[in-house]
Scaffold this active site. Sequence first.
Site, PDB file in Angstrom:
ATOM      1  N   LYS A 258       2.749   0.468   9.456  1.00 55.36           N
ATOM      2  CA  LYS A 258       2.178   1.033  10.676  1.00 55.36           C
ATOM      3  C   LYS A 258       3.303   1.402  11.648  1.00 55.36           C
ATOM      4  O   LYS A 258       4.394   0.841  11.575  1.00 55.36           O
ATOM      5  CB  LYS A 258       1.279  -0.006  11.376  1.00 55.36           C
ATOM      6  CG  LYS A 258      -0.008  -0.346  10.650  1.00 55.36           C
ATOM      7  CD  LYS A 258      -0.758  -1.416  11.424  1.00 55.36           C
ATOM      8  CE  LYS A 258      -2.031  -1.824  10.695  1.00 55.36           C
ATOM      9  NZ  LYS A 258      -3.075  -0.798  10.771  1.00 55.36           N
ATOM     10  N   ARG A 332     -10.401  -3.539   2.989  1.00 55.21           N
ATOM     11  CA  ARG A 332     -11.480  -3.285   2.017  1.00 55.21           C
ATOM     12  C   ARG A 332     -11.197  -3.957   0.669  1.00 55.21           C
ATOM     13  O   ARG A 332     -12.119  -4.241  -0.074  1.00 55.21           O
ATOM     14  CB  ARG A 332     -11.706  -1.772   1.867  1.00 55.21           C
ATOM     15  CG  ARG A 332     -10.546  -0.995   1.371  1.00 55.21           C
ATOM     16  CD  ARG A 332     -10.614   0.488   1.709  1.00 55.21           C
ATOM     17  NE  ARG A 332     -10.354   0.724   3.125  1.00 55.21           N
ATOM     18  CZ  ARG A 332     -10.354   1.939   3.687  1.00 55.21           C
ATOM     19  NH1 ARG A 332     -10.618   3.011   2.955  1.00 55.21           N
ATOM     20  NH2 ARG A 332     -10.104   2.087   4.965  1.00 55.21           N
TER      21      ARG A 332
END
Length: 485
Positions: A258, A332
């Site tokens: 990130k 996920r």
Amino acid sequence: GLVLGVYSSEKDGAAQFTSAGDAFDRLVSGKLRALLSLCGPPLKKGKTRIFHGLHQDFPSVAVVGLGKKNAGINEQENWNEDKENIRTAVAVGCRQIQDLEIPCVEVDPCGDAQAAAEGAVLGLHEYNELKQKKKPVVTPQLHGSAESEAWQKGVIYAEGQNLARYLMEAPANYITPIKFAEHIEQKLRSFSNVKVHIRQESWITTQEMGAFLSVAKGSAEPPIFLEIHYLGSANADDSPLVFVGKGVTFDSGGISLKPSSGMDAMRADMGGAATVCSAIVTAAALNLPLNIIGLAPLCENMPSGKANKPGDVVRAKNGKTIQVDNTDAEGRLLLADALCYAHNFNARAIVNAATLTGAMDVALGSAATGVFTNSSWLWTHLYEASILTGDRVWRMPLFEHYTKQVTDCPLADVSNIGKYSRAGGACTAAAFLKEFVTASHWAHLDIAGVMSNKDEVPYLRKGMAGRPTRTLVEFAARLSQDSHN
């Protein structure tokens, strides 16, 4: 200190007190009303005035604007306006008293003691564990005794959300996977009808949770699978409600790193685990008559020589292979395995919560949690709960259109990102999760947009929000009533 509510008047601009306000005004021979009318225009909603020296028991009195009386449910806003106005007004009043360094405040129930308690306890909360200079602690209590049961319920609801805020706000070197699990275990220790299992990496391996383990292996912190069983129903065999929460205690993005700006906020990437575990702590405190199971896969997502690489293929618990095209779409992967495991419990419903996608924040901002569900029954319960709590939910689509974008994958059964990259990112993430669900009542709550608060929710201070803990609790409470009727 004392916090009193006043409604905005329809006609002549004269202050319209609550019954507690009226009683206090009589006690001080009408001085409060006289002072208010001298102070200029009527108090607007959420605004406050402070008066000193009116009564020896209450050296400082904060009068707060409640807006219109009996505003009721606002169809446009999807919430009960009276309750939201009370939460906001009481929070503002309590903070004023705190600024005066008064250690105790009595709160006018304002016609809804539960909402007043929520406003007080949520409004005063602040994470300052690690500071030497702390704000004075203020203890809110009910003014009068008429609604003490509702007040106590509000305190429990708010403390549940504050627990989630505490866990999300704490630095990632203080709340590691094992420390998170131990903190929740300690909160549940006093309840005889709760069992907590802190599962280690060896157990996770035997469960063949390859997707979860693939995320965890990049970090020096070992993964933990936290499993909570709350047996609140008279019948231990009643089908439970299963809550599943994403528990990434720090998310660097892994190899798909990130940007550094704002990365510190990723200490709250376990907001899903924080809210569902806090909701179970709250359900136990309320002694809700239903069974709940909580599942939280906990780990860090870090870049290292062992970390997932873009393009790697991993195998989930149900045998499906997953191409990891972006290591920052890791939540996920944890949830895929936890959802497969959730199917072992013959659940009435499976509800998962996760700070899953930046796309959710783009879609709804901090106004509401996005809900993707295959069950209109489940949606209705969540939606009705959120109207009462003011912590809103909004239904999002689970179209086949999005499923095709994750199943059209060159190397594996599914890809962990949609093939059109950013388009409908929250929806393709939900479509990915659906590939690991066979239960007919399942909902995925994407809470990325409601993770933190700047100033949007006036009764929460700036920082991690702990949303939508109260909505999950209210939903569980409605479900428990359902089974009784």
